[in-house]
Design an enzyme around this catalytic site. Structure first.
Site, PDB file in Angstrom:
ATOM      1  NE  ARG A   1      -3.444   2.130   2.986  1.00 14.13           N
ATOM      2  CZ  ARG A   1      -4.612   2.602   2.543  1.00 14.13           C
ATOM      3  NH1 ARG A   1      -5.300   1.933   1.644  1.00 14.13           N
ATOM      4  NH2 ARG A   1      -5.087   3.733   3.004  1.00 14.13           N
TER       5      ARG A   1
ATOM      6  CB  ILE B   1      -5.649   5.641  -1.375  1.00 13.81           C
ATOM      7  CG1 ILE B   1      -5.615   4.116  -1.251  1.00 13.81           C
ATOM      8  CG2 ILE B   1      -4.848   6.241  -0.239  1.00 13.81           C
ATOM      9  CD1 ILE B   1      -4.185   3.527  -1.346  1.00 13.81           C
ATOM     10  CB  SER B   2     -10.810   3.797   0.547  1.00 13.45           C
ATOM     11  OG  SER B   2     -11.567   4.298  -0.536  1.00 13.45           O
ATOM     12  CD  GLN B   3     -11.191   3.908   7.738  1.00 16.84           C
ATOM     13  OE1 GLN B   3     -12.209   4.309   7.187  1.00 16.84           O
ATOM     14  NE2 GLN B   3     -11.137   3.647   9.012  1.00 16.84           N
TER      15      GLN B   3
ATOM     16  CG  PHE C   1     -16.278   6.403  -1.338  1.00 20.98           C
ATOM     17  CD1 PHE C   1     -15.182   5.810  -1.939  1.00 20.98           C
ATOM     18  CD2 PHE C   1     -16.960   5.696  -0.365  1.00 20.98           C
ATOM     19  CE1 PHE C   1     -14.769   4.539  -1.588  1.00 20.98           C
ATOM     20  CE2 PHE C   1     -16.559   4.419   0.002  1.00 20.98           C
ATOM     21  CZ  PHE C   1     -15.463   3.843  -0.613  1.00 20.98           C
TER      22      PHE C   1
END
Ligand code: SAH
Length: 240
Positions: free
Chosen positions: A55, A81-83, A224
């Site tokens: 990541r 970038i999402s959690q 989002f």
């Protein structure tokens, strides 16, 4: 599971310093245990994929040290970038198995696409911003991820030329479920999408197509970035 990254040493060595000598694999194992498993994500394939994908290579240079923290991070061009937990939740909700054809709308950094590829899926991923599309494509090529097809354009229209898809995942939030995506979902397929308000407050919906109907479930609240396109929000006016 065999790692989809043929030369992890080459990919990770230059980042060692930013982790004070800690191997990023250990940080990932900790991330999976503390942020993902501890919150009830149990699909072993999801956990293995998130323990495998580096990541830290998907975030902006100055943020590498935070890559395994419990937070979304900027990836440039106003996008995020999402959690990790949200990636895990959405990936588990998709119920993928190896060989499935998955359409992702919102390539962003390419991280979610890499996670799905690590699970053996064939991924079609669409991004509207050229820079992100190019950067994600180049990064996945550099670290040796196979099985991801990159497209640039308005993902709310889907990808008719490659349809239908067994799974569809939208990683940006729109006002409605785009009808073209429903049309391009296979019978018994699943579509996961955040739907709701503009600027980051949505419900995560999962739709199952069955016998001419779409059965919807609410998987909880999420935040989002905007889905922008013909069946999403209007593009913001260019800044002067
Ligand atoms: N899945 C990404 C995170 C997505 S952020 C990751 O793993 O890093 C949401 C992305 O959706 C942004 O890059 C944004 O530019 C893109 N996007 C927004 N509307 C879109 C549309 N209609 N079609 C394709 N991409 C879109």
């Amino acid at each position: 599971m065999r790692s989809p990254y043929p030369s992890p040493a080459a990919a990770t060595d230059s980042w060692r310093l930013s982790f004070d000598g800690i191997d990023p694999r250990r940080l990932r194992e900790r991330m999976v245990a503390e942020q993902i498993e501890a919150r009830g994500i149990h699909d072993p394939a999801v956990l293995a994929a998130m323990a495998a994908v580096p990541r830290h290579l998907f975030v902006e240079d100055g943020l590498r040290a935070q890559a395994y923290e419990d937070t979304p991070l900027p990836v440039g061009h106003g996008q995020t970038i999402s959690q990790p937990f949200v990636v895990a939740l959405m990936t588990q909700a998709l119920e993928v198995s190896p060989g499935m054809r998955v359409l992702e709308i919102g390539t962003g950094s390419g991280y979610q696409a890499a996670v799905l590829a690590a699970m053996g899926c064939t991924v079609f991923t669409v991004e509207r911003l050229r820079e992100l599309h190019v950067e994600a494509r180049d990064l996945l090529a550099r670290i040796g991820v196979k099985g991801v097809h990159f497209m640039r354009g308005d993902g709310t229209l889907g990808v008719p030329a490659a349809a239908p898809f067994e799974r569809i995942l939208v990683t940006a939030g729109g006002p409605v479920v785009p009808p073209p995506l429903m049309e391009q979902l296979e019978e018994d397929g699943l579509l996961v999408i955040p739907v709701g308000e503009r600027h980051g407050s949505q419900r995560l919906a999962r739709l199952r197509r069955h016998a001419g109907e779409f059965l919807a479930e609410d998987l909880g609240g999420v935040a989002f970035v905007d889905l922008i396109g013909d069946h999403g929000w209007q593009a913001p006016a260019p800044r002067r």
